[in-house]
Design a protein around this motif. Structure first.
Motif, PDB file in Angstrom:
ATOM      1  N   THR A 145     -12.459 -28.694  -8.420  1.00 37.53           N
ATOM      2  CA  THR A 145     -11.576 -28.173  -9.570  1.00 37.53           C
ATOM      3  C   THR A 145     -11.218 -29.314 -10.280  1.00 37.53           C
ATOM      4  N   LEU A 146     -11.396 -29.418 -11.739  1.00 39.75           N
ATOM      5  CA  LEU A 146     -10.595 -30.282 -12.434  1.00 39.75           C
ATOM      6  C   LEU A 146      -9.216 -29.964 -13.088  1.00 39.75           C
ATOM      7  N   PRO A 147      -8.225 -30.979 -13.188  1.00 38.62           N
ATOM      8  CA  PRO A 147      -6.831 -30.461 -13.735  1.00 38.62           C
ATOM      9  C   PRO A 147      -6.999 -29.845 -14.898  1.00 38.62           C
ATOM     10  N   PRO A 148      -6.159 -28.523 -15.196  1.00 38.40           N
ATOM     11  CA  PRO A 148      -6.307 -27.958 -16.520  1.00 38.40           C
ATOM     12  C   PRO A 148      -5.857 -28.927 -17.591  1.00 38.40           C
ATOM     13  N   TYR A 149      -6.375 -28.776 -18.754  1.00 33.18           N
ATOM     14  CA  TYR A 149      -6.048 -29.453 -19.725  1.00 33.18           C
ATOM     15  C   TYR A 149      -6.347 -28.637 -21.034  1.00 33.18           C
ATOM     16  N   TYR A 150      -5.296 -28.956 -22.215  1.00 38.03           N
ATOM     17  CA  TYR A 150      -5.124 -28.399 -23.232  1.00 38.03           C
ATOM     18  C   TYR A 150      -5.386 -29.398 -24.599  1.00 38.03           C
ATOM     19  N   VAL A 151      -6.418 -29.130 -25.551  1.00 37.50           N
ATOM     20  CA  VAL A 151      -6.665 -30.226 -26.680  1.00 37.50           C
ATOM     21  C   VAL A 151      -5.887 -29.589 -27.616  1.00 37.50           C
ATOM     22  N   SER A 152      -5.385 -30.470 -28.579  1.00 34.06           N
ATOM     23  CA  SER A 152      -4.790 -29.818 -29.617  1.00 34.06           C
ATOM     24  C   SER A 152      -4.907 -30.533 -30.692  1.00 34.06           C
ATOM     25  N   GLY A 153      -5.337 -29.965 -32.068  1.00 36.93           N
ATOM     26  CA  GLY A 153      -5.587 -30.729 -33.569  1.00 36.93           C
ATOM     27  C   GLY A 153      -4.543 -30.210 -34.392  1.00 36.93           C
ATOM     28  N   LEU A 154      -3.755 -31.358 -34.907  1.00 33.00           N
ATOM     29  CA  LEU A 154      -2.574 -30.692 -35.888  1.00 33.00           C
ATOM     30  C   LEU A 154      -2.840 -31.416 -37.285  1.00 33.00           C
ATOM     31  N   MET A 197     -15.187 -27.094 -13.197  1.00 33.95           N
ATOM     32  CA  MET A 197     -15.381 -27.858 -12.160  1.00 33.95           C
ATOM     33  C   MET A 197     -16.263 -28.839 -12.407  1.00 33.95           C
ATOM     34  N   ASP A 198     -16.176 -29.975 -11.742  1.00 40.05           N
ATOM     35  CA  ASP A 198     -16.929 -31.114 -11.914  1.00 40.05           C
ATOM     36  C   ASP A 198     -18.270 -30.859 -11.326  1.00 40.05           C
ATOM     37  N   ARG A 199     -19.276 -31.746 -11.300  1.00 38.29           N
ATOM     38  CA  ARG A 199     -20.584 -31.513 -10.717  1.00 38.29           C
ATOM     39  C   ARG A 199     -20.571 -30.988  -8.994  1.00 38.29           C
ATOM     40  N   ASN A 200     -19.589 -31.687  -8.638  1.00 40.56           N
ATOM     41  CA  ASN A 200     -19.336 -31.678  -7.012  1.00 40.56           C
ATOM     42  C   ASN A 200     -18.768 -30.460  -6.778  1.00 40.56           C
ATOM     43  N   GLY A 201     -18.499 -29.589  -7.691  1.00 38.24           N
ATOM     44  CA  GLY A 201     -17.661 -28.451  -7.505  1.00 38.24           C
ATOM     45  C   GLY A 201     -16.302 -28.474  -7.328  1.00 38.24           C
TER      46      GLY A 201
END
Ligand SMILES: C[S@@+](CC[C@H](N)C(=O)[O-])C[C@H]1O[C@@H](n2cnc3c(N)ncnc32)[C@H](O)[C@@H]1O
Length: 182
Positions: A7-16, A1-5
Motif C-alpha cells: 500500500t502506498l501512502p495516500p497523497y493529494y495533488v493540488s493545482g492552484l 498499491m505498487d507493483r508488489n502489492g
C-alpha cells in the motif's frame, strides 16, 4: 498499491491558479513541494529596469550579456534575491512540520554572472530580434526596452540565500548539465 502489492501512502495533488510568489496553501498543510523548471522566472522584470527612463540601460539585450553594465547585472540579482527569499518564506509558512521541498530550476555552472547557458540562449534570441530590427520588421525601441523577468543563479547564490532565510536546511544540492544541442 505498487507493483508488489504494498500500500502506498495516500497523497493529494493540488493545482492552484495563482503565482507562487503569493501565499497559495493553508499554513502548515503541505508535506512535500516540488517545483519543476519554474524558479528561474522572476515575479517581474528587474525593478529599476522597467521604468521609462531606464529602458535602454541594457542595450539590445533581453538578459545579461557581455556588454550589460554591472549596475544592470545588480538589478537582475536583486530581483532574484527578493523573489527567492519571498518564495522560501511563503513555502515555509505552508509546509507542515518536517516538510520538504524539491526544487529544480535553471541556473549557471560558474560564479561568473556573464557566462551561463541562459546568457547564451537569450543572447541568441536577442540577436534574432536584432536581425528583425535590421530588416525593419520590429521597432528598435521595442527590442531596446525589452528585458526578461528571469535569472539563472549559481549554486553558491542559491546556497547563500537559503542560509540567509534561516528557514531551511539544504539536505542535498546538485548541479546537472543539460545538452542544448537539438
Ligand atoms: C518550463 S515551464 C515548467 C512546467 C512544468 N512545471 C514542467 O516541469 O514541465 C515553466 C512554467 O512556470 C510558469 N510560471 C512562471 N512564473 C510563474 C509564477 N510566478 N507563478 C506560477 N507559475 C509561473 C510558467 O507559466 C510555465 O508554465
Amino acid at each position: 498499491m505498487d507493483r508488489n502489492g504494498d500500500t502506498l501512502p495516500p497523497y493529494y495533488v493540488s493545482g492552484l491558479p495563482d503565482s507562487y510568489y503569493v501565499r497559495l496553501f493553508p499554513r502548515q498543510s503541505v508535506h512535500l513541494f516540488h517545483s519543476s523548471y519554474c524558479l528561474h522566472w522572476r515575479s517581474q522584470v528587474p525593478e529599476g529596469l522597467e521604468g521609462k527612463r531606464e529602458v535602454y540601460l541594457n542595450g539590445e539585450n533581453m538578459y545579461i550579456a557581455k556588454n550589460t553594465p554591472p549596475s544592470v547585472v545588480k538589478l537582475f540579482q536583486e530581483q532574484f534575491r527578493k523573489d527567492f527569499s519571498l518564495f522560501l518564506r511563503l513555502r515555509h509558512e505552508e509546509l507542515a512540520f518536517d516538510g520538504q521541498m524539491v526544487l529544480t530550476f535553471l541556473g549557471r555552472k560558474d560564479e561568473d554572472v556573464y557566462s551561463g547557458d541562459l546568457n547564451h540562449l537569450f543572447g541568441l534570441l536577442s540577436q534574432s530580434l536584432q536581425s528583425l530590427v535590421v530588416e525593419g520588421l520590429v521597432e528598435e525601441e521595442k527590442v531596446s526596452s525589452f528585458n526578461l523577468p528571469a535569472y539563472g543563479p549559481s549554486v553558491g547564490e542559491v546556497t547563500a540565500l537559503v542560509k540567509e532565510s534561516g528557514a531551511f536546511e539544504i539536505a542535498h544540492i546538485k548541479l546537472f548539465e543539460q545538452n542544448w544541442d537539438p
